[in-house]
Scaffold this motif. Structure first.
Motif, short mmCIF file in Angstrom:
data_model
loop_
_atom_site.label_atom_id
_atom_site.label_comp_id
_atom_site.label_asym_id
_atom_site.label_seq_id
_atom_site.Cartn_x
_atom_site.Cartn_y
_atom_site.Cartn_z
N GLU A 15 -5.67 -0.54 -9.00
CA GLU A 15 -4.67 0.02 -7.79
C GLU A 15 -3.95 -1.22 -6.98
O GLU A 15 -4.60 -2.18 -6.81
N LEU A 16 -2.89 -0.72 -6.71
CA LEU A 16 -1.89 -1.94 -5.90
C LEU A 16 -1.43 -1.06 -4.85
O LEU A 16 -1.30 -0.09 -4.78
N PRO A 17 -1.16 -2.01 -3.73
CA PRO A 17 -1.00 -1.46 -2.42
C PRO A 17 0.71 -1.35 -2.40
O PRO A 17 1.40 -1.42 -1.11
N ILE A 18 1.44 -0.96 -3.63
CA ILE A 18 2.84 -0.51 -3.33
C ILE A 18 3.28 0.77 -3.61
O ILE A 18 4.12 0.95 -4.09
N GLY A 20 1.85 3.26 -0.98
CA GLY A 20 1.55 4.14 0.19
C GLY A 20 2.90 4.72 1.02
O GLY A 20 4.08 4.54 0.37
N ASP A 21 2.56 5.35 2.05
CA ASP A 21 3.47 5.77 2.72
C ASP A 21 4.37 4.97 3.30
O ASP A 21 5.69 5.37 3.44
N ALA A 22 4.12 3.82 3.87
CA ALA A 22 4.97 2.73 4.36
C ALA A 22 5.89 2.37 3.15
O ALA A 22 7.11 2.28 3.68
N ILE A 23 5.62 2.16 2.14
CA ILE A 23 6.52 1.88 1.06
C ILE A 23 7.46 2.98 0.72
O ILE A 23 8.63 2.72 0.39
N ILE A 24 7.16 4.32 0.77
CA ILE A 24 7.88 5.56 0.48
C ILE A 24 8.83 5.31 1.61
O ILE A 24 10.19 5.64 1.37
N HIS A 25 8.59 5.24 3.08
CA HIS A 25 9.48 5.34 3.92
C HIS A 25 10.43 3.98 3.96
O HIS A 25 11.48 4.12 4.27
N ALA A 26 10.01 2.79 3.21
CA ALA A 26 10.98 1.67 3.15
C ALA A 26 11.88 2.00 2.26
O ALA A 26 13.18 1.59 2.52
N TYR A 27 11.67 2.81 0.98
CA TYR A 27 12.71 3.17 0.05
C TYR A 27 13.67 4.43 0.33
O TYR A 27 14.57 4.35 -0.23
N SER A 28 13.20 5.23 1.27
CA SER A 28 13.84 6.56 1.58
C SER A 28 14.93 6.19 2.26
O SER A 28 15.18 5.23 3.35
N GLY A 29 16.33 6.85 1.75
CA GLY A 29 17.59 6.41 2.19
C GLY A 29 18.27 5.30 2.10
O GLY A 29 19.48 4.89 2.35
N GLN A 30 17.52 4.18 1.22
CA GLN A 30 18.19 2.94 0.69
C GLN A 30 19.10 3.30 -0.37
O GLN A 30 18.76 4.40 -1.52
#
Length: 190
Positions: A15-18, A20-30
């Motif tokens: 498992e890697l911490p890449i 999660g929801d925070a990463i999803i939101h970081a890529y959303s709209g980019q």
């Protein structure tokens, strides 16, 4: 035919911490290329193209045994469920993949490279409404490796379902199948 982005990903077998929801939101709209290559970048591009052009999109996840195809597809579905703001009780990836234990029993086998290798392909279709929210999904399987039923290479096994049935042979509801232990059925269960 237009081929878009190609992402080469490697299964780290941990498992890697890449994801999660925070990463999803970081890529959303980019925009593609604004951030590091990631399965979420590919999913975001497909989602934006669907919304912008009102056309169906495809993401092909391919790889060798143990490459992480099922996990990558699950992350993609989770991405779509999150960015489309589909109702939290939908959990589309859970519903679509809820059939996995049955599918895996009938279509997965032990190989020399993977103890739970899919011996079939999966086509998952996710449906969106006019607001680009997920409204359903459908999973189809195809290309089952039929030769495995009668032949397995050294150190490989037949489909899991045969071993599960043999392990349950003494249950009253399975007595009529006249199954023995898998070791007793060497011709089919090597």
């Amino acid at each position: 035919l237009v081929v878009g982005i190609i992402l080469v990903a490697i299964n780290p077998y941990k498992e890697l911490p890449i994801y999660g929801d925070a990463i999803i939101h970081a890529y959303s709209g980019q925009n593609m290329g604004d951030m590091d290559p990631h399965i979420f970048a590919v999913a975001e591009e497909a989602y934006k193209q669907m919304a912008r052009n009102n056309k169906n999109q495809s993401i092909i996840v391919s790889g060798e045994s143990g490459a992480g195809k099922t996990v990558s597809a699950r992350y993609t579905m989770r991405y779509f469920a999150t960015v489309s703001k589909s109702s939290s009780n939908a959990h589309v990836e859970d519903k679509v993949l809820a059939s996995n234990p049955i599918t895996e029993a009938v279509g997965n086998a032990k190989t020399t490279r993977n103890d739970n290798s899919s011996r079939f392909g999966k086509y998952t279709e996710i449906s969106f409404d006019q607001n680009y929210q997920i409204i359903g999904a459908n999973m189809r399987t195809y290309l089952l490796e039929k030769s495995r039923v009668v032949f397995q290479s050294e150190n490989e096994r037949n489909y899991h379902i045969f071993y599960q049935l043999c392990a349950s042979a003494m249950q009253p509801e399975y007595e009529h199948l006249k199954l023995g232990r898998s070791q007793e059925n060497n011709l089919l269960f090597t």
